[in-house]
Design a protein around this motif. Structure first.
Motif, PDB file in Angstrom:
ATOM      1  N   VAL A 173      69.560   6.383  -8.266  1.00 17.24           N
ATOM      2  CA  VAL A 173      69.796   6.604  -9.692  1.00 17.24           C
ATOM      3  C   VAL A 173      71.253   6.249  -9.998  1.00 17.24           C
ATOM      4  N   GLY A 174      71.452   5.147 -10.722  1.00 21.13           N
ATOM      5  CA  GLY A 174      72.788   4.786 -11.209  1.00 21.13           C
ATOM      6  C   GLY A 174      73.081   5.607 -12.451  1.00 21.13           C
ATOM      7  N   ASN A 175      74.309   5.556 -12.939  1.00 17.06           N
ATOM      8  CA  ASN A 175      74.693   6.498 -13.995  1.00 17.06           C
ATOM      9  C   ASN A 175      74.673   5.934 -15.413  1.00 17.06           C
ATOM     10  N   SER A 176      74.129   4.744 -15.623  1.00 16.86           N
ATOM     11  CA  SER A 176      74.131   4.188 -16.987  1.00 16.86           C
ATOM     12  C   SER A 176      73.275   5.023 -17.951  1.00 16.86           C
ATOM     13  N   ARG A 186      71.673   9.703  -5.425  1.00 17.12           N
ATOM     14  CA  ARG A 186      72.277   9.846  -6.751  1.00 17.12           C
ATOM     15  C   ARG A 186      73.782   9.634  -6.657  1.00 17.12           C
ATOM     16  N   CYS A 187      74.399   9.382  -7.815  1.00 12.67           N
ATOM     17  CA  CYS A 187      75.816   9.027  -7.806  1.00 12.67           C
ATOM     18  C   CYS A 187      76.678  10.080  -8.480  1.00 12.67           C
ATOM     19  N   ASN A 188      77.764  10.424  -7.823  1.00 11.42           N
ATOM     20  CA  ASN A 188      78.870  11.184  -8.423  1.00 11.42           C
ATOM     21  C   ASN A 188      78.455  12.476  -9.108  1.00 11.42           C
ATOM     22  N   ALA A 189      77.646  13.236  -8.402  1.00  8.32           N
ATOM     23  CA  ALA A 189      77.259  14.574  -8.859  1.00  8.32           C
ATOM     24  C   ALA A 189      76.868  14.580 -10.333  1.00  8.32           C
ATOM     25  N   PHE A 222      79.833  12.052  -4.169  1.00  5.42           N
ATOM     26  CA  PHE A 222      80.798  12.910  -4.861  1.00  5.42           C
ATOM     27  C   PHE A 222      82.166  12.259  -4.704  1.00  5.42           C
ATOM     28  N   ASN A 223      82.553  11.470  -5.706  1.00  4.00           N
ATOM     29  CA  ASN A 223      83.868  10.833  -5.649  1.00  4.00           C
ATOM     30  C   ASN A 223      84.947  11.920  -5.730  1.00  4.00           C
ATOM     31  N   PRO A 224      85.897  11.939  -4.768  1.00  2.88           N
ATOM     32  CA  PRO A 224      86.900  13.018  -4.767  1.00  2.88           C
ATOM     33  C   PRO A 224      87.666  13.140  -6.094  1.00  2.88           C
ATOM     34  N   ILE A 240      83.445  -3.008  -4.296  1.00  3.15           N
ATOM     35  CA  ILE A 240      82.068  -2.750  -4.719  1.00  3.15           C
ATOM     36  C   ILE A 240      81.954  -1.321  -5.266  1.00  3.15           C
ATOM     37  N   THR A 241      81.016  -1.136  -6.189  1.00  2.00           N
ATOM     38  CA  THR A 241      80.844   0.194  -6.792  1.00  2.00           C
ATOM     39  C   THR A 241      80.027   1.091  -5.862  1.00  2.00           C
ATOM     40  N   THR A 242      80.087   2.381  -6.149  1.00  2.00           N
ATOM     41  CA  THR A 242      79.304   3.354  -5.380  1.00  2.00           C
ATOM     42  C   THR A 242      77.822   2.964  -5.371  1.00  2.00           C
ATOM     43  N   GLY A 243      77.302   2.625  -6.579  1.00  2.00           N
ATOM     44  CA  GLY A 243      75.881   2.321  -6.694  1.00  2.00           C
ATOM     45  C   GLY A 243      75.502   1.106  -5.847  1.00  2.00           C
ATOM     46  N   PHE A 244      76.324   0.080  -5.886  1.00  2.00           N
ATOM     47  CA  PHE A 244      76.036  -1.145  -5.132  1.00  2.00           C
ATOM     48  C   PHE A 244      76.120  -0.856  -3.625  1.00  2.00           C
ATOM     49  N   TYR A 245      77.092  -0.025  -3.235  1.00  2.00           N
ATOM     50  CA  TYR A 245      77.189   0.379  -1.823  1.00  2.00           C
ATOM     51  C   TYR A 245      75.905   1.081  -1.387  1.00  2.00           C
ATOM     52  N   TYR A 284      67.188   2.806 -10.807  1.00  2.00           N
ATOM     53  CA  TYR A 284      67.154   3.264 -12.208  1.00  2.00           C
ATOM     54  C   TYR A 284      68.607   3.446 -12.645  1.00  2.00           C
ATOM     55  N   GLY A 285      68.876   3.291 -13.936  1.00  2.00           N
ATOM     56  CA  GLY A 285      70.225   3.595 -14.446  1.00  2.00           C
ATOM     57  C   GLY A 285      71.290   2.616 -14.004  1.00  2.00           C
ATOM     58  N   PHE A 286      70.874   1.403 -13.653  1.00  2.00           N
ATOM     59  CA  PHE A 286      71.857   0.344 -13.363  1.00  2.00           C
ATOM     60  C   PHE A 286      71.873  -0.587 -14.567  1.00  2.00           C
ATOM     61  N   TRP A 287      72.963  -0.591 -15.309  1.00  2.00           N
ATOM     62  CA  TRP A 287      73.054  -1.413 -16.518  1.00  2.00           C
ATOM     63  C   TRP A 287      74.519  -1.464 -16.953  1.00  2.00           C
ATOM     64  N   PRO A 288      75.238  -2.517 -16.544  1.00  2.00           N
ATOM     65  CA  PRO A 288      76.681  -2.514 -16.766  1.00  2.00           C
ATOM     66  C   PRO A 288      77.085  -2.962 -18.176  1.00  2.00           C
ATOM     67  N   ARG A 325      75.189   4.553 -23.577  1.00  2.00           N
ATOM     68  CA  ARG A 325      76.313   5.286 -22.998  1.00  2.00           C
ATOM     69  C   ARG A 325      76.686   4.715 -21.633  1.00  2.00           C
ATOM     70  N   TYR A 326      77.960   4.788 -21.310  1.00  2.00           N
ATOM     71  CA  TYR A 326      78.396   4.323 -19.984  1.00  2.00           C
ATOM     72  C   TYR A 326      77.838   5.245 -18.894  1.00  2.00           C
ATOM     73  N   HIS A 327      77.878   6.555 -19.153  1.00  2.00           N
ATOM     74  CA  HIS A 327      77.252   7.535 -18.259  1.00  2.00           C
ATOM     75  C   HIS A 327      76.206   8.305 -19.030  1.00  2.00           C
ATOM     76  N   SER A 385      78.781  -9.179 -11.721  1.00  2.00           N
ATOM     77  CA  SER A 385      78.377  -9.960 -10.542  1.00  2.00           C
ATOM     78  C   SER A 385      77.425  -9.147  -9.682  1.00  2.00           C
ATOM     79  N   GLU A 386      77.744  -7.860  -9.524  1.00  2.00           N
ATOM     80  CA  GLU A 386      76.842  -7.002  -8.743  1.00  2.00           C
ATOM     81  C   GLU A 386      75.456  -7.000  -9.377  1.00  2.00           C
ATOM     82  N   PHE A 387      75.431  -6.868 -10.701  1.00  2.00           N
ATOM     83  CA  PHE A 387      74.133  -6.777 -11.378  1.00  2.00           C
ATOM     84  C   PHE A 387      73.353  -8.080 -11.229  1.00  2.00           C
TER      85      PHE A 387
END
Ligand code: CDP
Length: 338
Positions: A129-132, A152-155, A174-176, A257-262, A277-281, A294-296, A316-318
């Motif tokens: 699940v990406g955060n878009s 899932r990404c970033n809590a 969980f990005n610090p 590279i982004t968290t989602g792509f990783y 899901y939720g990948f849409w830059p 929304r971005y998130h 480019s990732e997309f």
């Protein structure tokens, strides 16, 4: 031009075997594994590739996995998490920083808080699940939760978005930096209480990419105070990320590279069916000049895209993700789920 404009320089990826496979079926020979050069190119890819009927293709997945295996070597199916098996007591990690490399030792106290051994069997079906914000009103929650394993990404908060984004979680990043943005660096006891309470939503692994000496310092602080039984707070293995980053660098990626792509790369090495899901830059829907996205999905932030673009190249990732979709290696879900 409804879509956020991001011009890119084209650079060829070089996955020969897959290219040959694609070339034999494509009437746009040579386009595959090119990065999109502009929004027009990405929309072209989106419209022509994603609107076709999708089938998972096990042999393309095997070819791409092999390519990844060659690139990542011993990191291919291992070392996503620092654990007691892959990291001896008092092991010293060397972190690259702009000025000089810096070191941080895994003390005994930290070592005993590491998980014993994290390994995965092959998983039949996975969701990432990406955060878009595109996921809002998708009603994809059930579809996402159908998977055996959900990344899932970033809590991203779960409870309020169950219908669209599901509730299952097995591996949540969980990005610090979240410690600063949401929990005031855990400076007061009530921030710590709120942090621990919020984290109870997630199951299994809460995975923090602590890839610099400073973030590792913060992450080990969290590890020391972490007393939940709902999940484990674990540390990402810096060299694994570096290997994946290098894999894409040698294929033309210039930015981090982004968290989602990783996660897509992590999941491809172990999931038989991978659903995104939720990948849409973009900040607009592709066919609508009016409908903003929304971005998130869980917060109303308006990111400074020029800053994001200095670090990442999501377009480019997309375009690569769309091509993986077209080859039946992953399935990107856009729009409503039935
Ligand atoms: O950690 P990072 O800032 O990369 O990610 P995020 O903004 O929390 O979003 C998680 C992931 O979802 C990103 O790494 C992207 O891969 C993806 N994403 C996307 O495709 N479109 C967006 N508008 C936002 C995120």
């Amino acid at each position: 031009n409804e879509v956020v404009s991001r011009t890119r320089s084209a650079s060829k990826l070089n996955l020969h075997s897959i290219m040959e496979e694609y070339d034999s079926t494509s009437n746009r020979t040579g386009q595959i594994w090119n990065f999109a050069t502009s929004e027009t190119e990405t929309i072209y890819l989106y419209k022509t590739l994603l609107t076709k009927e999708h089938f998972f293709n096990a042999s393309n997945l095997a070819i791409f996995r092999n390519e990844l295996r060659l690139g990542l070597g011993s990191y291919f199916n291992n070392n996503v998490v620092i654990d007691q098996q892959n990291t001896p007591r008092n092991y010293t990690f060397t972190f690259e920083s702009k000025k000089k490399s810096s070191k941080k030792q895994i003390s005994d106290d930290i070592h005993k808080r590491l998980p014993n051994n994290i390994s995965y069997e092959v998983i039949p079906r996975c969701s990432i699940v990406g955060n878009s914000g595109l996921i809002l009103n998708s009603t994809c929650g059930n579809d996402i939760d159908k998977a055996d394993f959900v990344f899932r990404c970033n809590a991203a908060p779960l409870k309020a978005f169950v219908v669209d984004a599901g509730s299952k979680s097995n591996f949540t990043t969980f990005n610090p930096s979240i410690l600063e943005t949401r929990y005031q660096k855990l400076s007061q006891p009530d921030n710590v209480t709120r942090f621990l309470n919020d984290m109870k939503e997630y199951r299994e692994l809460l995975w923090a990419p602590c890839y610099t000496a400073v973030t590792m310092e913060n992450c080990t602080k969290v590890l020391k105070l972490y007393n939940l039984t709902e999940n484990k707070f674990v540390l990402g293995y810096p060299s694994h990320f570096k290997k994946v980053q290098e894999f894409w660098k040698t294929r033309g990626f210039k930015k981090r590279i982004t968290t989602g792509f990783y996660l897509v790369n992590v999941a491809i090495s172990r999931c038989r069916e991978l659903h995104l899901y939720g990948f849409w830059p973009f900040l607009q829907e592709v066919d609508s000049a009016i409908k903003s996205v929304r971005y998130h999905y869980f917060e109303e932030i308006k990111p400074d895209l020029s800053k994001v673009e200095k670090v990442h190249d999501m377009q480019s990732e997309f375009s690569v993700l769309l091509q993986l979709h077209n080859l039946g290696i992953i399935k990107i879900h856009i729009g409503r789920c039935n």
